[in-house]
Design a protein around this motif. Structure first.
Motif, short mmCIF file in Angstrom:
data_model
loop_
_atom_site.label_atom_id
_atom_site.label_comp_id
_atom_site.label_asym_id
_atom_site.label_seq_id
_atom_site.Cartn_x
_atom_site.Cartn_y
_atom_site.Cartn_z
N LEU A 185 142.85 96.26 -5.66
CA LEU A 185 143.32 97.37 -5.37
C LEU A 185 144.86 97.69 -4.43
N SER A 186 145.77 97.04 -4.70
CA SER A 186 147.00 97.66 -3.51
C SER A 186 147.65 96.17 -3.50
N LYS A 187 148.89 96.91 -4.46
CA LYS A 187 149.63 95.60 -4.41
C LYS A 187 151.24 96.09 -3.56
N PRO A 188 151.30 96.48 -2.25
CA PRO A 188 152.55 97.04 -1.63
C PRO A 188 153.95 95.59 -1.03
N ASP A 189 154.86 96.90 -1.09
CA ASP A 189 156.38 96.27 -1.60
C ASP A 189 156.72 95.91 0.41
N TYR A 190 155.74 97.16 1.29
CA TYR A 190 156.64 96.99 2.31
C TYR A 190 154.81 97.34 2.95
N VAL A 191 154.98 97.55 4.41
CA VAL A 191 153.64 97.87 5.34
C VAL A 191 154.13 98.30 6.53
N LEU A 192 153.34 99.36 7.13
CA LEU A 192 153.71 100.11 7.81
C LEU A 192 152.04 99.40 8.73
N SER A 193 151.68 98.94 10.12
CA SER A 193 151.09 98.93 10.55
C SER A 193 150.54 99.33 11.72
N ALA A 194 149.97 99.78 12.63
CA ALA A 194 149.42 100.61 13.87
C ALA A 194 149.54 99.50 14.70
N ALA A 195 150.85 100.67 15.27
CA ALA A 195 151.29 100.13 17.05
C ALA A 195 151.45 100.91 17.89
N PRO A 360 150.90 90.06 22.59
CA PRO A 360 149.56 89.20 22.35
C PRO A 360 148.77 89.25 21.67
N LEU A 361 147.78 90.41 21.87
CA LEU A 361 146.66 90.64 21.17
C LEU A 361 147.32 90.04 19.56
N TYR A 362 145.44 90.29 18.56
CA TYR A 362 146.13 90.01 17.02
C TYR A 362 146.17 91.32 16.45
N THR A 363 146.48 91.46 15.36
CA THR A 363 146.13 92.29 14.00
C THR A 363 145.85 92.93 13.06
N ASP A 364 145.37 93.09 11.80
CA ASP A 364 145.39 93.56 10.52
C ASP A 364 146.68 93.46 9.69
N ALA A 365 148.02 93.46 11.08
CA ALA A 365 149.25 93.82 10.36
C ALA A 365 149.49 91.38 9.59
N ARG A 366 149.39 90.85 10.65
CA ARG A 366 148.73 89.81 9.90
C ARG A 366 148.60 89.27 9.05
N LEU A 367 147.53 90.31 7.87
CA LEU A 367 146.55 89.61 7.02
C LEU A 367 147.66 90.32 5.94
N TYR A 368 148.84 91.39 5.96
CA TYR A 368 149.81 91.50 4.89
C TYR A 368 150.88 90.35 5.61
N CYS A 369 151.39 90.51 5.99
CA CYS A 369 152.22 89.34 6.10
C CYS A 369 151.71 87.60 5.21
N GLU A 370 150.12 87.72 5.55
CA GLU A 370 149.90 86.52 4.94
C GLU A 370 150.17 86.06 3.45
N ALA A 371 150.23 87.45 2.98
CA ALA A 371 150.61 88.00 1.98
C ALA A 371 151.49 87.66 1.07
N GLY A 372 152.58 87.93 2.45
CA GLY A 372 153.92 87.85 1.76
C GLY A 372 154.48 88.59 1.51
N ILE A 373 154.46 90.09 2.22
CA ILE A 373 154.80 91.88 2.06
C ILE A 373 155.19 91.32 3.55
N PRO A 374 157.09 92.30 3.25
CA PRO A 374 156.96 92.36 4.90
C PRO A 374 156.52 93.15 5.04
N THR A 375 156.00 92.98 6.34
CA THR A 375 155.17 94.23 7.44
C THR A 375 155.61 94.42 8.90
N VAL A 376 156.39 95.43 9.52
CA VAL A 376 156.17 95.18 10.09
C VAL A 376 155.45 96.41 11.43
N MET A 377 154.43 96.15 12.79
CA MET A 377 153.92 97.08 13.12
C MET A 377 154.62 98.78 13.42
#
Length: 419
Positions: A185-195, A360-377
């Motif tokens: 449904l989406s193929k981003p080049d970059y992701v911003l995730s909540a922080a 030290p917590l974990y978030t949804d950002a990792r899921l975009y990262c696992e897909a190889g997408i440059p991601t920051v929170m």
């Protein structure tokens, strides 16, 4: 660097700042509206909140896609209902696709609140309520940043901005961002995730949840020797787990903001009645995985600690089930440039250094990262989750930082779509 037609980058940012300031009361009202609609997870019946959010976004002029996750899949991942929302705003041809992700599910409120956890009330410059910081605030941060960008005239923009508003971060994200990406449904080049606005988060821990069931044999309390006590068997098990926990302090992480791995025994359940030898006892444990660790090795090591602790106990069997494995979030190729950009724009707006850290917590950002997408929170909030009372009573978000984070995100979008 930029291809403005009538406006310079500075004047465009000034125009967006004016738009954000002009509409800020409206933004605060929208956040209160989102907080006032419960979306506790568990139980994870979050479609009603998604419908409220979709209506709000539609009222702002966005075209909203509602993607309903099949109920069987939702239930498989501990949810009752999940409807993911996607907004796509296309600007000029070419350019990157930038997705902004925040989650609308929240942990149950618990006790100790000074007012209703769903009040959305403003006191002393803070808006209070469950989800105010984590992360309904960033529904508004991202939506109003996008509105500010759309309000510009005389600026040549290239690319597409998407809002990904999802509803299962508290149970792992598998029916949220993971499902969106898996379904194509989406193929981003970059992701911003909540922080949080004072830092750009570039890494965070992973998490392993294991359920341990000890099985013995029940017996009448008058003849306990005829049974095998599962509660008694938990004594050496817990001792081994806590020795293992203490040893984790000797494995420091090199990631700023993250100290070392941790382990918590979070749930214990067992026994039949006071006058019966317990035939079963169940524990659930939370093992945080630092970015330097390999999750599979962590799980194998922990399973051996568990097995060794009960191996010599007569009549006791042990079963270990993986409940959750969330991999650590760490930078991928291309993420450094995005990190530098967000830090630069954040520092300029807040007037204080905005720096990259790990958490030290974990978030949804990792899921975009696992897909190889440059991601920051990056998003609205005070300096730390503790200051926001995240997952605690009187959760809150500071309104000044909410407005500033919206400006930062708008500036980042402008730079990415004109670069």
């Amino acid at each position: 660097m930029t291809s403005m037609t009538n406006q310079t980058p500075a004047s465009a940012k000034d125009a967006m700042r004016g738009f954000i300031e002009q509409h800020f009361d409206e933004q605060v009202h929208a956040l209160a509206r989102l907080v006032q609609c419960p979306s506790d997870n568990p139980p994870g019946d979050c479609t009603p909140h998604a419908l409220v959010t979709a209506q709000w976004l539609t009222e702002m002029g966005f075209a909203v896609e509602q993607h309903v996750v099949p109920q069987a899949l939702a239930q498989q991942h501990g949810m009752h209902s999940v409807t993911n929302l996607i907004v796509r705003e296309k600007f000029g041809d070419g350019g990157p696709v930038i997705a902004m992700n925040a989650h609308g599910d929240v942990v149950p409120p618990g006790e100790g609140w000074s007012a209703s956890p769903y009040s959305g009330e403003v006191r002393d410059g803070w808006l209070y309520g469950r989800g105010a910081a984590v992360s309904k605030s960033d529904f508004t941060t991202y939506a109003y940043a996008l509105r500010a960008l759309k309000s510009l005239s005389g600026v040549a923009l290239k690319g597409q901005v998407e809002l990904h508003f999802t509803y299962d971060e508290e149970t792992g994200g598998m029916t949220g961002p993971h499902w969106i990406l898996q379904q194509g449904l989406s193929k981003p080049d970059y992701v911003l995730s909540a922080a949080f606005s004072h830092h750009v988060v570039t890494a965070h821990n992973g998490c392993l949840h294991l359920e341990i069931t000890l099985r013995g044999r029940s017996a009448h309390a008058a003849w306990p020797e005829t049974g095998h006590d599962a509660i008694e068997a938990s004594v050496p098990l817990l001792a081994a787990l806590y020795r293992y926990r203490d040893s984790l302090a000797d494995r420091p992480s090199s990631t700023p903001g993250i100290t070392h791995p941790t382990l918590v025994v979070g749930l214990v359940k067992g026994g039949i009645n006071t006058n019966v030898v317990a035939d079963t006892l169940t524990l659930r444990i939370d093992r945080r995985i630092v970015p330097e660790e390999v999750p599979e090795q962590v799980e194998a090591e922990l399973r051996e600690v568990i097995a060794a602790s009960v191996r010599l106990l007569a009549g006791i069997q042990v079963e270990v089930t993986q409940i959750l494995l969330a991999r650590p979030f760490k930078p991928v190729a291309g993420a450094q440039a995005l990190t530098d950009l967000v830090c630069r724009e954040g520092s300029a707006v807040l007037g204080t250094p905005v720096t990259p850290i790990g958490v030290p917590l974990y978030t949804d950002a990792r899921l975009y990262c696992e897909a190889g997408i440059p991601t920051v929170m990056y998003g609205a909030g005070p300096a730390t989750l503790l200051a926001a009372n995240g997952h605690r009573a009187d959760e809150r978000v500071p309104l000044l930082e909410l407005q500033q984070a919206t400006q930062v995100v708008a500036n980042v979008l402008l730079e990415l779509l004109t670069g």
